[in-house]
Design an enzyme around this catalytic site. Sequence first.
Site, short mmCIF file in Angstrom:
data_model
loop_
_atom_site.label_atom_id
_atom_site.label_comp_id
_atom_site.label_asym_id
_atom_site.label_seq_id
_atom_site.Cartn_x
_atom_site.Cartn_y
_atom_site.Cartn_z
N CYS A 1 -13.63 -0.66 -9.77
CA CYS A 1 -14.56 0.33 -9.71
C CYS A 1 -14.95 0.73 -11.19
O CYS A 1 -15.74 1.89 -11.32
CB CYS A 1 -14.67 1.32 -8.84
N GLU B 1 0.78 -1.37 0.00
CA GLU B 1 0.08 0.04 -0.02
C GLU B 1 0.97 1.02 0.06
O GLU B 1 1.81 1.33 0.67
CB GLU B 1 -0.94 -0.15 1.26
#
Length: 378
Positions: free
Chosen positions: A335, A260
């Site tokens: 998405c 991350e």
Amino acid sequence: MSTDSPHLTLTIDSLAFGGEGIARDNGRVVFVPFTAPGDVVEVRITEAKKTFARGEVVQVVTPGPDRAAAPCPYYGPKRCGGCQYQHLTYEAELKAKAGHVAEALTRIGKLTLAAGTIEPIVPSPQPYGYRNRITVHRSENGKGDKIGFHRAESHDIIDIPHCLIAAPEVNDALGALRRQELAPKRGRAVNFTRPTHFSLRHPDLPPSAFHQVNLFLLGPLRDLVAGWVGTGRRLVEGYCGGGFFTEVLAPHFASITAIEFDSRSLRDARRKTLINVAWIEGSVEECLGAALAASGAEGTDALLLDPPREGLAPGVVTAILAAEQPPRRIVYVSCNPATLARDGGKLSARYTLARVQPLDLFPRTAQVESITLWELKA
């Protein structure tokens, strides 16, 4: 009738990704927002090109069967830009979104989908009151006389005291903010991201990390991803955020490397104290190659990717395809059907798209979530 005329009467055939209705006039495609399939509308052309045109509705002559009354008083042309599908029945919205996922994979990704590859879209149990976080804006004059959302295609602020797609707890925070009862140091419900921008969150959310937005589909989304990732010796996870998926996957793998870039999200992830997870702070593009190589001769059982709307950076795809021991399966959560299809077209050099599961995490908006499973070719 020619598109040179100021007004046209058109029939809407379908919906484009993003929510605009599609009509045709003498072979030219005309995009018209806030229309529904089957609508007969009078349209004023606002932009005309050789192959397409754009227009705005003057009046709905005959509503189609998929048209519905929008419940939000701030919805519509030149109003709040947050929603695009409130004028549709929810069934029509789901059908359109499932079609957009399939079209992107075949048209952009140039992928051939076997029958049954795409599962029926998972609806949201409630199309309103689902968002666990929103970002609102205060008018730039600093007086706070307007707090709400941007007008569509504008930086103007529309004053909005209540958002229909936000959860009740988030609307409570919005009301408190509007009453100026909250300040940056009075709790985590309000997080000032910029002087005139405010992040309002459900009280159960961590204050800084990215988090999936639909309160009602958090469990189903996580369960589906965990089921497709499966079990094994080693998992690599890119874009792990605050550990939303990592937490449920940790019991099913001997070791996990979770990558991350955002330090705030990683701080939230590390609070989960998962002893078999190595948290790596850095970009997935820079770290993925080494993470895959560290799996050694036994290789990586699974790679989980959940990138932002921009999709995978070019170096991520390169690292996967160039790996000496590529992951046996990839679960890619997206998405944005367009960037998913773009990346999937590249991954297809070594992987087969086995399953696609659309989910409506963002009802009443044009966004749609997809989980995809990619299996390494023999």
